[in-house]
Motif scaffolding. Structure first.
Motif, short mmCIF file in Angstrom:
data_model
loop_
_atom_site.label_atom_id
_atom_site.label_comp_id
_atom_site.label_asym_id
_atom_site.label_seq_id
_atom_site.Cartn_x
_atom_site.Cartn_y
_atom_site.Cartn_z
N ALA A 293 0.83 -1.21 0.00
CA ALA A 293 0.00 0.00 0.00
C ALA A 293 0.86 1.26 0.00
O ALA A 293 0.60 2.22 -0.74
CB ALA A 293 -0.93 -0.01 1.22
N LYS B 227 -2.59 3.65 -8.02
CA LYS B 227 -3.74 3.21 -7.24
C LYS B 227 -3.93 1.69 -7.28
O LYS B 227 -4.51 1.12 -6.36
CB LYS B 227 -5.02 3.88 -7.75
CG LYS B 227 -5.12 5.36 -7.41
CD LYS B 227 -6.47 5.91 -7.84
CE LYS B 227 -6.61 7.38 -7.45
NZ LYS B 227 -7.93 7.94 -7.87
N VAL C 248 -2.43 0.10 -4.25
CA VAL C 248 -3.23 0.35 -3.05
C VAL C 248 -4.47 -0.53 -3.05
O VAL C 248 -4.83 -1.15 -2.04
CB VAL C 248 -3.61 1.84 -2.94
CG1 VAL C 248 -4.52 2.07 -1.73
CG2 VAL C 248 -2.36 2.70 -2.83
N ARG C 249 -5.14 -0.61 -4.19
CA ARG C 249 -6.34 -1.43 -4.28
C ARG C 249 -6.03 -2.91 -4.03
O ARG C 249 -6.81 -3.63 -3.40
CB ARG C 249 -6.99 -1.26 -5.66
CG ARG C 249 -7.55 0.15 -5.89
CD ARG C 249 -8.82 0.37 -5.09
NE ARG C 249 -9.17 1.77 -4.96
CZ ARG C 249 -9.85 2.47 -5.89
NH1 ARG C 249 -10.21 1.89 -7.01
NH2 ARG C 249 -10.15 3.73 -5.67
N VAL D 225 -5.60 -3.37 -0.27
CA VAL D 225 -6.89 -3.43 0.42
C VAL D 225 -7.57 -4.77 0.14
O VAL D 225 -8.17 -5.38 1.03
CB VAL D 225 -7.79 -2.25 0.00
CG1 VAL D 225 -9.17 -2.38 0.65
CG2 VAL D 225 -7.15 -0.92 0.39
N TYR E 259 -4.26 4.69 3.03
CA TYR E 259 -3.86 5.02 1.67
C TYR E 259 -5.00 4.93 0.67
O TYR E 259 -4.81 5.21 -0.51
CB TYR E 259 -2.71 4.11 1.23
CG TYR E 259 -1.46 4.31 2.06
CD1 TYR E 259 -0.74 5.50 1.99
CD2 TYR E 259 -1.00 3.32 2.93
CE1 TYR E 259 0.40 5.70 2.76
CE2 TYR E 259 0.14 3.51 3.70
CZ TYR E 259 0.83 4.69 3.60
OH TYR E 259 1.97 4.89 4.36
N GLU E 260 -6.18 4.52 1.13
CA GLU E 260 -7.35 4.44 0.26
C GLU E 260 -8.33 5.54 0.65
O GLU E 260 -9.11 5.40 1.59
CB GLU E 260 -8.01 3.06 0.38
CG GLU E 260 -9.31 2.91 -0.41
CD GLU E 260 -9.18 3.29 -1.88
OE1 GLU E 260 -9.38 4.50 -2.21
OE2 GLU E 260 -8.85 2.41 -2.69
N GLU F 60 -10.86 6.74 -1.06
CA GLU F 60 -12.20 6.56 -1.59
C GLU F 60 -13.01 5.59 -0.74
O GLU F 60 -12.48 4.67 -0.12
CB GLU F 60 -12.14 6.10 -3.04
CG GLU F 60 -11.48 7.11 -3.96
CD GLU F 60 -11.44 6.64 -5.40
OE1 GLU F 60 -12.32 5.85 -5.78
OE2 GLU F 60 -10.53 7.06 -6.14
N THR G 247 -14.72 2.80 -0.92
CA THR G 247 -14.98 1.61 -1.72
C THR G 247 -15.69 0.55 -0.88
O THR G 247 -15.67 0.58 0.35
CB THR G 247 -13.67 1.01 -2.26
OG1 THR G 247 -12.90 0.52 -1.16
CG2 THR G 247 -12.86 2.05 -3.02
N LYS H 32 -13.19 -1.29 1.30
CA LYS H 32 -12.77 -0.49 2.46
C LYS H 32 -13.84 -0.53 3.54
O LYS H 32 -13.54 -0.72 4.72
CB LYS H 32 -12.49 0.95 2.03
CG LYS H 32 -12.02 1.83 3.19
CD LYS H 32 -11.71 3.24 2.71
CE LYS H 32 -11.24 4.11 3.86
NZ LYS H 32 -10.89 5.49 3.41
#
Length: 231
Positions: free
Chosen positions: A27, A36, A39-40, A43, A94-95, A97, A99, A102
């Protein structure tokens, strides 16, 4: 992101440890590169680890998962749960948004903290096997959970109602720091154990991981105290 055993065990296992030693870096690397997808993926790995390791009855986490036999490994190991708590906040920061993954991770994190709050000893510490009163009180789990709560509250990932548990944990951690700065009362290196006695007999030792979790907890606690003083 499987955890491979060097000798014995399954061909591929999932360990709580892997979140802290590998997935946080993924991440952080993604954030540094502005990518990104990293990071995704981090997660995603967090959610996969939490889902596989989660004990649905207690909302806590097993130490490991056998991906061949599709069954949990070990017990509800304290430091393993601290790896989950600390890793969750460090990865999710680090996320930015909102989602679905998340939200799922945040929900499981707060469920875990509900369970941990009920198991906290009156000393402020947690045990090396969380739900076994006959296992010893242990500092690294206490520091890791305190860190996760305090940072999670700051990042608005964790409910503020857990702050008293973090305060009690911090008092216990600070009471276990000696004059040389050594964080005492932490268990030494712990592989997935086949029986409860394996966890209960892991010796206490000053280690890099207990020191590290202690430093993280103290730094976050100092930050929270400064924020409180400035309000």
């Amino acid at each position: 992101m499987p955890h491979f055993m060097s000798a014995g065990g399954a061909a591929a296992e999932i360990w709580a440890d892997t979140l802290f030693v590998s997935v946080i870096y993924l991440a952080r690397r993604g954030a540094a590169l502005g990518d990104k997808s990293y990071v995704r993926e981090a997660v995603k790995q967090l959610v996969l680890h939490m889902t596989k390791l989660k004990d649905e009855s207690s909302k806590l986490y097993f130490h490991g998962w056998d991906d061949v036999a599709s069954k949990p490994l070990g017990f509800l190991w304290g430091r393993g749960n601290a790896w989950v708590t600390a890793s969750a906040v460090d990865i999710l920061q680090y996320e930015p948004e909102d989602t679905q993954e998340k939200r799922l991770a945040v929900g499981m994190l707060n469920e875990q903290l509900e369970a941990l709050a009920r198991l906290q000893d009156e000393s402020g510490m947690w045990r090396t096997v969380l739900d076994r009163p006959d296992s010893y009180l242990e500092t690294s789990v206490t520091a890791g959970v305190a860190y996760g709560i305090l940072k999670g509250i700051r990042l608005r990932l964790v409910d503020e109602k857990f702050k008293p548990a973090a305060d009690r944990a911090m008092a216990a951690v600070l009471a276990n720091v000696d004059a040389e700065g050594n964080v005492l009362g932490g268990s030494s290196g712990t592989a997935v154990q086949t029986d409860l006695e394996g966890y209960r007999t892991i010796p206490l030792q000053v280690t890099a991981f207990t020191q590290g979790l202690g430093l993280l907890a103290v730094s976050e606690w100092i930050r929270s105290q400064r924020t409180k003083a400035s309000q």
